[in-house]
Scaffold this active site. Structure first.
Site, PDB file in Angstrom:
ATOM      1  N   LYS A  45       0.796  -1.350   0.014  1.00  0.00           N
ATOM      2  CA  LYS A  45       0.099  -0.014  -0.094  1.00  0.00           C
ATOM      3  C   LYS A  45       0.849   1.262   0.043  1.00  0.00           C
ATOM      4  O   LYS A  45       1.897   1.133   0.629  1.00  0.00           O
ATOM      5  CB  LYS A  45      -0.953  -0.085   1.300  1.00  0.00           C
ATOM      6  CG  LYS A  45      -1.608   1.398   1.577  1.00  0.00           C
ATOM      7  CD  LYS A  45      -2.876   1.455   0.603  1.00  0.00           C
ATOM      8  CE  LYS A  45      -3.388   2.629   0.585  1.00  0.00           C
ATOM      9  NZ  LYS A  45      -3.973   3.255  -0.418  1.00  0.00           N
ATOM     10  N   LEU A  73      -4.518   7.818  -0.217  1.00  0.00           N
ATOM     11  CA  LEU A  73      -3.482   7.403   0.284  1.00  0.00           C
ATOM     12  C   LEU A  73      -3.301   7.194   2.063  1.00  0.00           C
ATOM     13  O   LEU A  73      -2.521   7.718   2.668  1.00  0.00           O
ATOM     14  CB  LEU A  73      -2.195   8.122   0.030  1.00  0.00           C
ATOM     15  CG  LEU A  73      -1.535   8.272  -1.519  1.00  0.00           C
ATOM     16  CD1 LEU A  73      -0.582   9.360  -1.741  1.00  0.00           C
ATOM     17  CD2 LEU A  73      -1.035   6.773  -1.698  1.00  0.00           C
ATOM     18  N   ASN A 127       5.358   6.656  -6.562  1.00  0.00           N
ATOM     19  CA  ASN A 127       4.026   6.868  -6.983  1.00  0.00           C
ATOM     20  C   ASN A 127       4.066   8.469  -7.372  1.00  0.00           C
ATOM     21  O   ASN A 127       3.977   9.316  -6.365  1.00  0.00           O
ATOM     22  CB  ASN A 127       3.116   6.423  -5.857  1.00  0.00           C
ATOM     23  CG  ASN A 127       2.009   6.651  -6.260  1.00  0.00           C
ATOM     24  OD1 ASN A 127       1.390   7.401  -7.212  1.00  0.00           O
ATOM     25  ND2 ASN A 127       0.988   6.276  -5.310  1.00  0.00           N
ATOM     26  N   CYS A 130      -0.757   9.351  -7.864  1.00  0.00           N
ATOM     27  CA  CYS A 130      -1.836   9.175  -7.116  1.00  0.00           C
ATOM     28  C   CYS A 130      -2.798  10.337  -7.667  1.00  0.00           C
ATOM     29  O   CYS A 130      -2.291  11.473  -7.320  1.00  0.00           O
ATOM     30  CB  CYS A 130      -1.655   9.210  -5.640  1.00  0.00           C
ATOM     31  SG  CYS A 130      -3.182   8.963  -4.877  1.00  0.00           S
ATOM     32  N   ASN A 192      -1.666   3.909 -13.543  1.00  0.00           N
ATOM     33  CA  ASN A 192      -2.396   4.284 -12.351  1.00  0.00           C
ATOM     34  C   ASN A 192      -3.828   4.507 -12.729  1.00  0.00           C
ATOM     35  O   ASN A 192      -4.314   4.448 -14.027  1.00  0.00           O
ATOM     36  CB  ASN A 192      -1.798   5.507 -11.469  1.00  0.00           C
ATOM     37  CG  ASN A 192      -2.153   5.480 -10.228  1.00  0.00           C
ATOM     38  OD1 ASN A 192      -3.230   5.145  -9.673  1.00  0.00           O
ATOM     39  ND2 ASN A 192      -1.073   5.991  -9.127  1.00  0.00           N
ATOM     40  N   THR A 193      -4.662   4.910 -11.796  1.00  0.00           N
ATOM     41  CA  THR A 193      -5.925   4.967 -12.121  1.00  0.00           C
ATOM     42  C   THR A 193      -6.295   6.198 -13.091  1.00  0.00           C
ATOM     43  O   THR A 193      -5.667   7.258 -13.025  1.00  0.00           O
ATOM     44  CB  THR A 193      -6.984   5.268 -11.056  1.00  0.00           C
ATOM     45  OG1 THR A 193      -6.456   6.346 -10.161  1.00  0.00           O
ATOM     46  CG2 THR A 193      -7.013   3.789 -10.168  1.00  0.00           C
ATOM     47  N   GLY A 244      -6.969  -3.130 -15.316  1.00  0.00           N
ATOM     48  CA  GLY A 244      -8.178  -4.133 -15.548  1.00  0.00           C
ATOM     49  C   GLY A 244      -7.811  -5.405 -15.631  1.00  0.00           C
ATOM     50  O   GLY A 244      -8.740  -6.048 -16.232  1.00  0.00           O
ATOM     51  N   GLY A 265      -4.728  -5.706  -9.964  1.00  0.00           N
ATOM     52  CA  GLY A 265      -5.197  -4.632  -9.092  1.00  0.00           C
ATOM     53  C   GLY A 265      -6.413  -5.196  -8.414  1.00  0.00           C
ATOM     54  O   GLY A 265      -6.869  -5.854  -7.719  1.00  0.00           O
ATOM     55  N   THR A 266      -7.592  -4.511  -8.923  1.00  0.00           N
ATOM     56  CA  THR A 266      -9.016  -4.333  -8.613  1.00  0.00           C
ATOM     57  C   THR A 266      -9.233  -5.836  -8.489  1.00  0.00           C
ATOM     58  O   THR A 266     -10.432  -6.058  -7.647  1.00  0.00           O
ATOM     59  CB  THR A 266      -9.883  -3.514  -9.628  1.00  0.00           C
ATOM     60  OG1 THR A 266      -9.315  -2.160  -9.428  1.00  0.00           O
ATOM     61  CG2 THR A 266     -11.332  -3.253  -9.140  1.00  0.00           C
TER      62      THR A 266
END
Lengths: 303, 258
Positions: A45, A73, A127, A130, A192-193, A244, A265-266
């Site tokens: 994380k 975060l 990172n 974010c 990243n997203t 994805g 990930g998800t």
């Protein structure tokens, strides 16, 4: 059994399956469901120098074939990680990378210096992408200049592997990849997203407390795949693909597009054993297509 | 407690009304031990609109029949699909998740379980558990009308049942917190689950009467086991995950304005 070993930057992975930061906790949360030492790497994380409470609830919205999150975060800070989490995760027999984030370049430097002390952490995932924090985060990853500045500063102090996690919320992700490569990144991970939002039409209010959040899940996969392909064309350092991935077929598509390794990930939220299924499925694919090694299919898309 | 991912079989889907279904699940293997207050993350297949699992309270476990009961209220596409499952169909679940209600060590404790709407679900399992420990159980169940009072005969197996309905079609008219029982009796422990405004009103009553009180929260979550950090609630110890530090919280730990 095909040879699944792969080198990513200076990291030796037993296979190309890693877990994406923020979707796999510190690994141990999954140990009831699977043998976590089987996967190639765990990115823990997102960790910041000082503890963060994250954003207010609600932080999540389910969307078609995906979800938005705005966690921001939340973590207990570097000191807590070193004293309370590292003593446990250092015993997991796989590569444990720390996803490092910061509000200022000084934060990144100090965080990286602290991580130098940890013998069993072979690298960091820097990172700079974010989307859910007001300061730092994505702000660093959306211009070549600031992305390069962070990587340059961390490279100067950090002795182990630096994987830089890129933001898709840019006009040309290849330019950012080239900028961080030039400053000494060992590899790049993406995506990243994607910044998105959701509105509740009944209440006429945003679903997330922060209004916007990061989209993940199969909804973003075609975009992620395109970006991995573009970046792999542009840089010489290894690319770690994500966005994805729900199964082995998705993972193989990313590898064919040029990824040396992938992050799940998800999908971990929906099936906590998915990484093992992806791993076994990659091996099955290689055997079925008579490839002796996973490295044979990196960037092997035939045009 | 060890968590499991299991494929369970629908033994029976009891349609309680067009809005509620009781899923009775079983397995060829022995079901793991579960505690009252815990929940399951239920996978919903076959729809791109429903991407995530649905967090559903454990309504009841009958170990002798190897049955797990889940009470489903149809609120959206996911719960609609769950409520439409047919006998012999398989469902994938993660369980048991979360913490549980605390059980008083003193058998003479006076306990009251207050539920509203589908929030009554975990209180059935809790009532059974308390009764098995020799504790006398009182339920105070509220709903909009008589048709929304669920599993009444089941609750009566484990204790005395008091009810309120908003339209007065069953029990006392009004909200649970207006029931005469709360004026006439004093309890040592109150456990509550239901809509947030109801639980806040119960918490305010408990606070005023200096009664120990636990509430079960239902924040939206993605994973259910403490990794996505989406379901946090604000507590005296900062943001805590409802899925792992809860869903059951003592009201003294929450930052509710009561």
């Amino acid at each position: 059994m095909a040879n699944l070993k792969i080198k990513v930057g200076t990291l030796q992975l037993k296979n190309p399956v890693m877990t994406a930061s923020g979707t796999f906790g510190y690994g141990t949360e999954y140990s009831d469901f699977m043998d976590i030492s089987r996967i190639g790497g765990i990115v823990v994380k997102g960790t910041t120098l000082r503890d963060r409470q994250g954003n207010q609830y609600p932080r999540m919205a389910e969307t078609p074939s995906g979800m938005l999150n705005a966690v921001g975060l939340q973590n207990k800070g570097m000191e807590y990680f070193i004293n309370h989490i590292y003593p446990t995760v250092k015993n997991i027999d796989t590569n444990i990378l720390v996803n490092l984030s910061g509000s200022t370049i000084e934060d990144y430097i100090e965080g990286a210096e602290r991580l130098n002390e940890l013998e069993k952490i072979p690298g960091i995932e820097l990172n700079i992408s974010c989307p859910n924090v007001k300061e730092g985060g994505m702000a660093f990853g959306t211009s070549c200049l600031s992305a390069a500045q962070v990587v340059k500063a961390v490279r100067r102090v950090y002795k182990n592997d630096i994987m830089v996690k890129l933001s898709p919320n840019v006009t040309d992700i290849s330019e950012i990849a080239l900028a961080v490569e030039a400053e000494g990144a060992d590899s790049v991970s993406l995506i990243n997203t994607l910044l998105g939002m959701a509105i509740n039409s009944e209440t006429r209010k945003p679903v997330l407390s922060t209004i916007t959040g990061g989209l993940s899940g199969p909804a973003v996969k075609p975009i992620a795949l395109r970006m991995v392909w573009q970046v792999a064309q542009a840089v010489k350092i290894p690319v770690v693909g994500m966005g994805g991935i729900m199964n082995a077929t998705d993972a193989i598509e990313f590898i064919l597009a040029g990824a040396s390794a992938i992050q799940v990930g998800t999908a971990n939220f929906i099936d906590p054993t998915v990484t093992i299924k992806v791993l076994d499925g990659i091996n099955d694919y290689l055997e079925r297509h008579k490839f002796s090694s996973v490295s044979d299919i990196i960037g092997a898309m035939e045009i | 407690m060890k968590k499991f991912m299991l494929d369970l079989i629908i033994k029976e889907n009891v349609q309680l009304s067009n809005q509620y279904a009781l899923l009775i699940l079983t397995s060829s293997d022995k079901l793991p031990e579960m505690l009252p207050g815990q929940f399951a993350e239920v996978r919903v297949d076959g729809s791109s609109e429903v991407f995530l699992r649905r967090a559903i309270s454990i309504n009841y476990v009958d170990y002798s029949k190897n049955e797990l009961w889940l009470l489903i209220q149809v609120v959206g596409e996911g719960t609609k699909r769950l409520a439409a499952l047919k006998s012999a169909e398989s469902v994938n679940l993660l369980l048991p998740l979360g913490n549980s209600f605390s059980i008083p060590s003193n058998k003479d404790s006076k306990v009251l379980l207050i539920g509203g709407g589908v929030g009554v679900a975990p209180l059935l399992f809790l009532g059974d558990f308390l009764k098995s420990k020799g504790i006398e159980v009182n339920f105070l169940l509220g709903a909009r009308s008589k048709a929304d009072l669920l599993q009444m005969s089941e609750f009566e197996r484990f204790g005395t049942v008091y009810t309120t309905t908003e339209d007065g079609s069953h029990g006392e008219k009004g909200y649970v917190t207006q029931h005469s029982l709360l004026r006439e009796s004093k309890f040592d422990h109150i456990y509550t689950c239901g809509p947030t405004p109801m639980m806040k009103a119960v918490a305010a009553y408990a606070h005023k009467t200096n009664t120990n009180c636990e509430v079960s929260l239902e924040n939206t979550m993605a994973c259910g086991f403490g990794v996505c950090l989406c379901c946090v609630t604000d507590t005296v110890d900062g943001h805590l995950c409802v899925c792992t530090e809860g869903p059951v919280f003592n009201i003294t730990k929450l930052k509710w304005q009561i």
